[in-house]
Design a protein around this motif. Structure first.
Motif, PDB file in Angstrom:
ATOM      1  N   LYS A  24       0.836  -1.211   0.000  1.00  5.21           N
ATOM      2  CA  LYS A  24       0.000   0.000   0.000  1.00  5.21           C
ATOM      3  C   LYS A  24       0.863   1.250   0.000  1.00  5.21           C
ATOM      4  O   LYS A  24       0.573   2.221  -0.718  1.00  5.21           O
ATOM      5  CB  LYS A  24      -0.928  -0.012   1.219  1.00  5.21           C
ATOM      6  N   LYS A  25       1.931   1.255   0.807  1.00  7.41           N
ATOM      7  CA  LYS A  25       2.830   2.402   0.862  1.00  7.41           C
ATOM      8  C   LYS A  25       3.556   2.593  -0.471  1.00  7.41           C
ATOM      9  O   LYS A  25       3.741   3.725  -0.950  1.00  7.41           O
ATOM     10  CB  LYS A  25       3.851   2.220   1.988  1.00  7.41           C
ATOM     11  N   GLU A  44       1.494   4.152  -3.223  1.00  5.82           N
ATOM     12  CA  GLU A  44       1.336   5.607  -3.111  1.00  5.82           C
ATOM     13  C   GLU A  44       2.476   6.356  -3.801  1.00  5.82           C
ATOM     14  O   GLU A  44       2.336   7.533  -4.139  1.00  5.82           O
ATOM     15  CB  GLU A  44       1.307   6.021  -1.632  1.00  5.82           C
ATOM     16  N   LYS A  45       3.607   5.671  -4.042  1.00  2.00           N
ATOM     17  CA  LYS A  45       4.803   6.329  -4.555  1.00  2.00           C
ATOM     18  C   LYS A  45       5.106   5.997  -6.010  1.00  2.00           C
ATOM     19  O   LYS A  45       5.700   6.810  -6.723  1.00  2.00           O
ATOM     20  CB  LYS A  45       6.008   5.941  -3.690  1.00  2.00           C
ATOM     21  N   THR A  61      -5.392  -2.824  -2.540  1.00  2.06           N
ATOM     22  CA  THR A  61      -4.803  -1.561  -2.982  1.00  2.06           C
ATOM     23  C   THR A  61      -5.700  -0.901  -4.024  1.00  2.06           C
ATOM     24  O   THR A  61      -5.300   0.067  -4.666  1.00  2.06           O
ATOM     25  CB  THR A  61      -3.409  -1.792  -3.603  1.00  2.06           C
ATOM     26  N   PHE A  91      10.296  -0.488  -1.318  1.00  7.25           N
ATOM     27  CA  PHE A  91       9.897   0.736  -0.626  1.00  7.25           C
ATOM     28  C   PHE A  91      11.093   1.681  -0.457  1.00  7.25           C
ATOM     29  O   PHE A  91      10.994   2.886  -0.680  1.00  7.25           O
ATOM     30  CB  PHE A  91       9.300   0.414   0.742  1.00  7.25           C
ATOM     31  N   SER A 151      11.571   5.345  -2.100  1.00  2.65           N
ATOM     32  CA  SER A 151      11.582   6.438  -1.116  1.00  2.65           C
ATOM     33  C   SER A 151      12.942   7.103  -0.991  1.00  2.65           C
ATOM     34  O   SER A 151      13.209   7.798  -0.009  1.00  2.65           O
ATOM     35  CB  SER A 151      11.147   5.897   0.254  1.00  2.65           C
ATOM     36  N   LEU A 211      10.964   1.635   5.991  1.00  2.35           N
ATOM     37  CA  LEU A 211       9.766   1.704   6.824  1.00  2.35           C
ATOM     38  C   LEU A 211       9.944   0.799   8.026  1.00  2.35           C
ATOM     39  O   LEU A 211      10.285  -0.378   7.891  1.00  2.35           O
ATOM     40  CB  LEU A 211       8.540   1.264   6.014  1.00  2.35           C
TER      41      LEU A 211
END
Length: 268
Positions: free
Chosen positions: A54-55, A58-59, A80, A254, A258, A263
């Motif tokens: 999910k994170k 978003e990116k 998602t 991630f 990022s 995370l």
């Protein structure tokens, strides 16, 4: 907005045994059902992987790539939302917001036209195989699938009978696949990169089917043992078998998405 944020990054991931796992696979108690079939919960995702995905979603643009048919893919709910795009039937079919893109499929058929005759030969060989324990399924003229009690022997027989410049033969457990040249996940990823004008492609997979996709990506994740057995020259982040593969690879994705940030699991 930074240069990194302006870039279109696409994350392609195989599904089965990469992001999701059969009920037969032990992934711990903290898991979420992501597939129900005939009233039974048959596939799961770890809660940590679910949160990470999910994170990531978003990116970057998350685009699943699976050998599943559209009908099989539609049973999966990764929580998602429906991805903007998904590649099913080993990349031969493109879905946009869950709907098939007709011109993609037509182009897939054109790409495999030179293998039509060998495709028919493969079908006959599979039907005549004495070890076959399942019907031979023609998946939309894109590839053939069956099951064998002795997959190694079935694969060997097919490889001896066919022109391997026109057909590729794979097995995964008891499952045996025959695919025309030009229909692999790597070709699909390359086509999609051009289609969407992606600046960077990330990819993750766990099986021989995924090698072409991993090679096409700018950064790829695969189990260490798989890459060692294959001897493949692929730029991968090799992971330990001590943890669930999906958790480790999604932590890496991630961080990549990022700018190197990780995370912490405590956020759950």
């Amino acid at each position: 907005m930074s240069d990194r944020e302006e870039k279109l990054i696409v994350f392609h991931a195989d599904l089965d045994n990469t992001l999701i796992y059969s009920w037969k696979h032990e992934i711990g108690a903290e898991k979420t059902c992501v597939e129900v079939y005939e009233g039974r919960e048959i596939s799961f995702m770890t809660d940590w992987s679910s949160l990470l995905l999910k994170k990531i979603h978003e990116k970057v643009m998350f685009v699943p790539v699976t050998t599943r048919t559209k009908e099989q893919y539609d049973r999966i709910d990764l929580q998602t939302g429906i991805p903007d795009y998904a590649l099913v039937c080993n990349g031969g079919v493109l879905l946009k917001s869950g709907k098939e893109v007709p011109e993609w499929y037509e182009e897939s058929l054109q790409l495999t036209e030179k293998s039509r005759r060998e495709f028919s030969c493969a079908k006959s060989c599979m039907e005549q195989d004495g070890n076959r324990i399942f019907e031979v399924r023609n998946i939309r003229d894109l590839f053939l699938f069956t099951k064998s009690s002795k997959p190694y022997e079935t694969v060997k027989r097919l490889k001896c009978s066919l022109d391997l410049t026109l057909m590729e033969i794979f097995s995964n457990g008891s499952k045996v696949y025959a695919l025309p040249a030009g229909l692999d996940k790597g070709t699909a990823v390359r086509r999609f990169r051009d289609y969407i004008k992606a600046d960077m492609v990330l990819a993750a997979g766990d099986s021989e089917f995924d090698f072409p996709m991993l090679k096409e990506a700018d950064r790829a994740w695969a189990p260490e043992g798989l890459m060692k057995r294959a001897g493949a020259d692929v730029h991968v982040v090799q992971v330990s078998d001590a943890r669930v593969f999906s958790d480790v690879l999604l932590e890496g994705v991630f961080a990549e998405a990022s700018g190197g940030k990780f995370l912490e699991k405590e956020v759950m």
